[in-house]
Structures are given as C-alpha cells and as structure tokens.
Design a protein around this motif. Structure first.
Motif, mmCIF file in Angstrom:
data_model
loop_
_atom_site.group_PDB
_atom_site.id
_atom_site.type_symbol
_atom_site.label_atom_id
_atom_site.label_comp_id
_atom_site.label_asym_id
_atom_site.label_seq_id
_atom_site.Cartn_x
_atom_site.Cartn_y
_atom_site.Cartn_z
ATOM 1 N N PRO A 1 0.830 -1.208 0.000
ATOM 2 C CA PRO A 1 0.000 0.000 0.000
ATOM 3 C C PRO A 1 0.860 1.251 0.000
ATOM 4 O O PRO A 1 1.999 1.259 0.463
ATOM 5 C CB PRO A 1 -0.825 -0.135 1.287
ATOM 6 N N GLU A 2 0.279 2.346 -0.530
ATOM 7 C CA GLU A 2 1.018 3.602 -0.626
ATOM 8 C C GLU A 2 1.319 4.200 0.748
ATOM 9 O O GLU A 2 2.317 4.875 0.933
ATOM 10 C CB GLU A 2 0.227 4.604 -1.481
ATOM 11 N N ASP A 3 0.440 4.016 1.740
ATOM 12 C CA ASP A 3 0.656 4.519 3.087
ATOM 13 C C ASP A 3 -0.090 3.606 4.049
ATOM 14 O O ASP A 3 -0.805 2.685 3.640
ATOM 15 C CB ASP A 3 0.204 5.979 3.207
ATOM 16 N N ILE A 4 0.068 3.882 5.327
ATOM 17 C CA ILE A 4 -0.509 2.984 6.333
ATOM 18 C C ILE A 4 -2.026 3.066 6.377
ATOM 19 O O ILE A 4 -2.672 2.208 6.983
ATOM 20 C CB ILE A 4 0.073 3.303 7.722
ATOM 21 N N TYR A 5 -2.610 4.075 5.739
ATOM 22 C CA TYR A 5 -4.066 4.210 5.767
ATOM 23 C C TYR A 5 -4.722 3.657 4.507
ATOM 24 O O TYR A 5 -5.915 3.826 4.311
ATOM 25 C CB TYR A 5 -4.449 5.700 5.941
ATOM 26 N N SER A 6 -3.934 3.051 3.651
ATOM 27 C CA SER A 6 -4.462 2.551 2.381
ATOM 28 C C SER A 6 -4.501 1.031 2.382
ATOM 29 O O SER A 6 -3.660 0.371 3.000
ATOM 30 C CB SER A 6 -3.603 3.049 1.211
ATOM 31 N N GLU A 7 -5.443 0.491 1.667
ATOM 32 C CA GLU A 7 -5.517 -0.950 1.426
ATOM 33 C C GLU A 7 -6.023 -1.172 0.013
ATOM 34 O O GLU A 7 -6.512 -0.246 -0.642
ATOM 35 C CB GLU A 7 -6.435 -1.621 2.449
ATOM 36 N N ARG A 8 -5.893 -2.396 -0.434
ATOM 37 C CA ARG A 8 -6.233 -2.698 -1.833
ATOM 38 C C ARG A 8 -7.295 -3.772 -1.895
ATOM 39 O O ARG A 8 -7.333 -4.684 -1.064
ATOM 40 C CB ARG A 8 -4.980 -3.144 -2.592
ATOM 41 N N LEU A 9 -8.109 -3.661 -2.920
ATOM 42 C CA LEU A 9 -9.181 -4.637 -3.137
ATOM 43 C C LEU A 9 -9.213 -4.966 -4.624
ATOM 44 O O LEU A 9 -9.646 -4.150 -5.439
ATOM 45 C CB LEU A 9 -10.530 -4.065 -2.679
ATOM 46 N N PRO A 10 -8.734 -6.153 -5.011
ATOM 47 C CA PRO A 10 -8.724 -6.506 -6.439
ATOM 48 C C PRO A 10 -10.138 -6.725 -6.967
ATOM 49 O O PRO A 10 -11.004 -7.264 -6.279
ATOM 50 C CB PRO A 10 -7.910 -7.805 -6.484
ATOM 51 N N LYS A 11 -10.362 -6.301 -8.205
ATOM 52 C CA LYS A 11 -11.618 -6.571 -8.900
ATOM 53 C C LYS A 11 -11.544 -7.953 -9.521
ATOM 54 O O LYS A 11 -10.449 -8.429 -9.848
ATOM 55 C CB LYS A 11 -11.847 -5.538 -10.002
ATOM 56 N N PRO A 12 -12.694 -8.549 -9.788
ATOM 57 C CA PRO A 12 -14.044 -8.126 -9.402
ATOM 58 C C PRO A 12 -14.360 -8.613 -7.983
ATOM 59 O O PRO A 12 -13.732 -9.538 -7.481
ATOM 60 C CB PRO A 12 -14.912 -8.815 -10.431
ATOM 61 N N PHE A 13 -15.338 -8.005 -7.368
ATOM 62 C CA PHE A 13 -15.745 -8.385 -6.022
ATOM 63 C C PHE A 13 -17.233 -8.095 -5.873
ATOM 64 O O PHE A 13 -17.774 -7.197 -6.536
ATOM 65 C CB PHE A 13 -14.944 -7.598 -4.981
ATOM 66 N N PRO A 14 -17.926 -8.832 -5.017
ATOM 67 C CA PRO A 14 -19.324 -8.520 -4.740
ATOM 68 C C PRO A 14 -19.410 -7.186 -3.996
ATOM 69 O O PRO A 14 -18.532 -6.851 -3.202
ATOM 70 C CB PRO A 14 -19.796 -9.683 -3.867
#
Length: 609
Positions: free
Chosen positions: A567-580
């Motif tokens: 993640p770019e910083d400690i407040y970021s997270e990632r969610l890969p597509k696709p997702f419900p």
C-alpha cells in the motif's frame, strides 16, 4: 541399363551406414570372385592341363586323384560362398555374408595347403584379401582371428608328410618349426598391424564424428525447443499484455454482474417463496457463478503474466473449498462424479485466497481432462499433523506415464492437443504453492488414476474480531470511479448498507469535491486507473488535505503501472476486482470503524494530558 544396375546394387536393407557402404563394394567383389574362380579353373583345366598335372597334382601329398577332387571342391565351395554372400547382403545380413565367405576361404586354404603343402615362393593373394576383408569389414577381433587361422593354415602346409608314419613327434615338431615360413609370418603380421591401426583410427574418427553428430542433433533439438518455448513465451507475454489491457474493463463488467446478481439477497426469507421470484433468484445465482468463473479466468491469465497482486491473508481452507464447491461442480461434466470430503474443523492457512481458488480450479480442470469418458474426482482436505494442511485431488483417469511425470510442472509442457492445453496450468499451481511455503507431489500409475497432493503450513487460528464502533452519524464515503455503471452499483450497495455516498467520475471531479468540501469523508474508495489519472497519484494529492482518511484502492491489476505491491501509506488498502458489492461494504465499514476507534483513542489520550 547400367544406371539401373548401379541403383539396384545400392538398394540394400542395411541400417548401419558404414556396413551399407561396404555392402555395395562387397557385392561387386563377391560377384567378381563368383565369376572369376570357375572361369579361371575352367581355363586352366582346358588349356593348361599338362602344367597343372605336372606341377600340382602329381606332386601332391595325397596323390593325383584326391588332389584333383580337393582342388575342384574348394573352388566350388568358394564360388558358392561368393554367390550366397551376395544373396545374404541383398537381405540385409552383411556381416554374416562376409563371415561366411572368409570362413569358407580359410577352410579351403587349410585343405589346399594340407594337400599340396606350402611353397616358399608361392604368393597367395587371396589370403591377403581375406585378411584385409576380415579386418575392414568385421573389425579388429575378426582381423586377428583370421591372422592366427592363417598361421595355422601355413603350419598345416609345412608339416612333414611322415607325421602319419613317424612316431618321433619331437623330430616332426622340430622339422615343422624349421620349415615354417618366417617371411610369410612377418609379412602377414605387418599387414595385420597396418590394417588394425587403420581400422582403429577410422573407428575412433567415426565414433568422434557420431558423438559430434549426436551432440549437434541434441543442440539443434534443444535450440528448437528453446525457440519454441521462446515463441510460446512471447505469445503468452502478448496474451498477458492483452489481458492486462482489457482486465480493467472486463473486471468492471464482472463486478457489475456480481452486483446485480447479489440483488437476490433482497428476498425476505421469512415470507413464503414466490415461484417466479425463486426462479429469478436461482437464475441470478447461476449468473453469479458464471461471473466468478470469468473472474477466475482473468485471474489465471493475470497471475501468470505477473500482473496480479498477491494479497496474503489468513483464512479457513475448508470454508474456501466449500465456497468454491458450486464452481467446481459446474466445471465437471455430468459424466464425472465429484466428491468433496472436508474436515469438520477449520484449517487456517496463509495464502492469497484468489490464488488458492485458482490452484483448485487448475487441478480440477486437469482431473476433468484426464477423464474424457467420465469417472470420479475426489477432493479431500484434512490436517496431516498439527502444523500441516493436506489437500488431495484424485481422479480415476488413465494416469501419467513415468517418463513424463517429472516434467508435468515445466512451463509450456503439455500432453494435451494443441487446441486444448497451453502447458501453463500446473506450472502456475507449482509456483503458487511453493511461493506460499508449501509442497505439491504427484502419484500416478498407468490406468490407475492420478493423485495431486498439496501440503501447506497451517497458520494460527483466525482471530475473531469484535466489530468496532462506527461513527455516530452515517459513514461518509467518497466513491471515485470512471465507470458509471459499476459506480452506480457500488454506490447503491453502500447506501443500502447505511453509508452516505458522494460520487466522482474523475480526478478533476475529486479535486472540485476537495475545494467545496464541508465535511471530510470517513473512507475513500478510489479506482486505480481512470481516464485522466491513476489512483496512486490521486491519493498522493489527496493526502495533503486528507492525510489520515482510510482509502481503498480497487483495480484489476494494481501493479501493472510499475507501482509497488505494498500500500502507498498505512491508511491505504487494496481490493482486487471483481468483487461482490457486499465485500466492498464490509471493507468500508471496517475501515471506518478502525478510523473512529483510532480517533477516539487519540481524543482520550489528549483529554488525559
């Protein structure tokens, strides 16, 4: 006519290239000897009878009649040996043909020398030819065998005639030794040594040439295989780039499909089921499964081309297998019976869940292809011991031959037809399993099916998180995505989940939101790639105004633009597509709760000071 005859002599069924070339020469030589000997004998008997009788037959040890019989018999035997040798060569039996001719000539020489004796000035070129033939055509062993037989023939020729009447054998032995033709012994020995050295040099040169030829052939085959793999790799790289190029839009579409398919959850389970509504819900469930299959295909391509992000997490492997069970059943044809045996207890592992599902789909696809006429596929997951989770996929197919078993995990290696296999599936599985610290083995027997056994380290049990308190008002979410349809589906799901959503379709619209912002958002949801910017750059700009607002980056391939996987910083997270959409809602609420808890803790620390 001559050309046909020459061509006929060259068409002999001999595999060895040296023997095949020698076979052409031997046919001409045997043909010459088969004609020369009877014609020469006929000429001598008709025109030189007196000379033959006076110098040869009358002086023979056995008397004229026996001498004539032996002379004619040996000539007939050698003539027949020559013609039979040609017949054998024409049937591919080169060495027996040469051995027959050499043996008959040596036996005839023994009879002739025993009958007529050895004359010091007599030079028999036939024996020299036989010595050379045995070495050049049959090898070193035949050369020296022929040489010693010739010495025995000469000994027979010089043995005194009184050996049959004189009982003093020691005198006979001495006279034989004195009379033995030493010059012939040394001459033939010199010829044998020269031929032996020549044969050895030729054989060594031939062996070196064959070794170089085999090495060159191997290098050419290796180069062709490498070139084929390179072409295949380039093709797959092009496929990966193409998949990366369309993955964003494709996964957006799949995300929209999943969002609408999840609308079936709006049915009230407490009300009596309506037939049409239930049919629609079943149809939407099928749509969701199809969308997940499409997502698995995209994930497979993106993972192999290294455009997918590895999101390692601790999850229950038993639960993951149960969740993917409907997709596995759809993957199998009706002729294949799928049986899934899971442990009753949870088995936590550290893995990327999407990659874990991808590995299962790959192995299930291989099991299906191994049973074109139907069969049984059994998937079992259990704890091998306190620290290992074992997953087995067994099929009742034809099995894998032993000579191919060690190559099945090689990239691009496949035994399937060109239109059915790329050779990537098992290599991807192998890479994923070993990257997660696990091990995969294969056990197979002809007609006994195949078992793929995966062993993964067991992780610490997943801690049950107590939901943190949410902000007192509605969770404010900024949803930034340039796909109008997907943004609408996600916004609707977030609003139904109790969030207040403000939408933006580009980086420019987001900048205007910041300029006119009355209250900051609790959570940012930002697409990674948009028409005028990318999520990472936009997030870096927003951090000047919103330094600690949790952000969720969503995209099909978060590392394809050269950004770091973390993640770019400690407040970021990632969610890969696709997702419900429900997954995004859960992530948003969790991020907002964490942010609210952190703010409350900070305020309490400030008040205590």
């Amino acid at each position: 006519m001559l050309q046909r005859l020459l061509s006929w002599f060259q068409r002999i069924p001999i595999d060895d290239p040296v023997d095949r070339r020698n076979g052409v020469f031997m046919q001409w030589m045997l043909l010459f000897e088969g004609l020369r000997m009877p014609l020469n004998k006929l000429y001598l008997l008709l025109f030189n009878w007196n000379y033959m009788r006076d110098t040869l037959y009358d002086t023979a040890r056995t008397g004229p009649r026996v001498a004539i019989a032996i002379d004619l018999a040996t000539d007939v035997a050698m003539t027949l040996a020559a013609w039979i040798g040609i017949w054998l060569i024409r049937r591919g039996r080169f060495r027996p043909a040469v051995a027959l001719y050499v043996g008959v000539v040596l036996a005839s020489a023994a009879l002739a020398y025993g009958t007529f004796g050895y004359h010091e000035n007599f030079v028999d070129l036939t024996l020299v030819v036989v010595l050379a033939l045995s070495g050049l055509m049959l090898g070193r062993r035949a050369l020296w065998t022929t040489y010693f037989v010739l010495m025995l023939v000469f000994a027979i020729g010089v043995i005194p005639p009184q050996i049959f009447s004189d009982a003093r054998l020691w005198r006979v032995a001495v006279e034989t030794y004195i009379a033995f033709p030493g010059r012939a012994l040394m001459s033939y020995l010199l010829i044998a040594i020269v031929i032996d050295r020549s044969i050895n040099a030729l054989r060594e040169s031939l062996a070196e040439s064959n070794a170089h030829r085999r090495e060159l052939k191997r290098e050419i085959a290796e180069r062709e295989r490498t070139q084929e793999q390179l072409l295949h790799a380039q093709k797959m790289d092009a496929v990966g780039k193409l998949a990366s190029g369309i993955a964003h839009d494709m996964n957006n579409v799949l995300g929209i499909i999943l969002g609408f398919a999840m609308e079936r959850d709006r049915l009230n389970p407490d009300l009596p089921p309506d037939e049409d509504a239930q049919a629609m819900a079943d149809a939407l469930e099928g749509v969701e499964l199809a969308a997940r299959r499409g997502a698995a295909v995209c994930s497979k391509l993106l993972n192999f081309s290294r455009h997918d992000v590895t999101h390692t997490e601790t999850f229950d492997a038993v639960s993951a297998l149960r969740d993917i069970q409907p997709l596995l059943r759809q993957l199998m044809p009706s002729s294949v019976h799928l049986s899934i045996d899971t442990s009753r207890n949870g088995l936590p592992i550290r893995f990327d869940r999407s990659q874990f599902e991808l590995a299962l789909l790959n192995l299930a696809s291989n099991a299906r292809d191994a049973m074109p006429d139907g069969g049984r596929c059994t998937i079992t997951i259990a704890s091998h011991d306190a620290s290992t989770v074992t997953l087995s996929i067994q099929d009742s197919g034809a099995g894998i031959p032993e000579e191919l078993r060690h190559r099945i995990f090689e990239p691009f290696f496949t035994t399937k037809p060109v239109d059915r296999g790329t050779g990537l599936g098992l290599s991807v599985v192998y890479s994923l399993i070993h990257r997660a610290g696990g091990n995969i083995t294969v056990h197979s027997a002809p007609s006994g099916g195949t078992i793929f056994r995966i062993q993964l380290p067991m992780a610490d049990p997943v801690a049950v998180e107590v939901p943190a308190a949410l902000p007192t008002d509605r969770v404010r979410v900024w949803l930034i995505d340039d796909d109008d349809s997907l943004r609408g589906v996600l916004a609707s799901a977030l609003e139904k989940g109790g969030c207040a959503v403000i939408e933006a379709a580009s980086g420019a619209e987001t900048d205007r939101l910041v300029e006119h912002m009355a209250r900051p958002p609790h959570v940012l949801v930002c697409d990674y790639r948009m028409s005028d910017t990318d999520g990472a750059s936009l997030l870096r700009r927003l951090r000047h105004t919103l330094p600690s607002v949790p952000a969720i980056l969503i995209s099909a391939y978060l590392d394809s633009d050269g950004s770091a996987a973390a993640p770019e910083d400690i407040y970021s997270e990632r969610l890969p597509k696709p997702f419900p959409p429900s997954t995004l809602l859960a992530r948003v609420l969790a991020a907002a709760a964490r942010r609210h808890a952190s703010a409350m803790e900070t305020s309490q620390l400030t008040a205590s000071k």
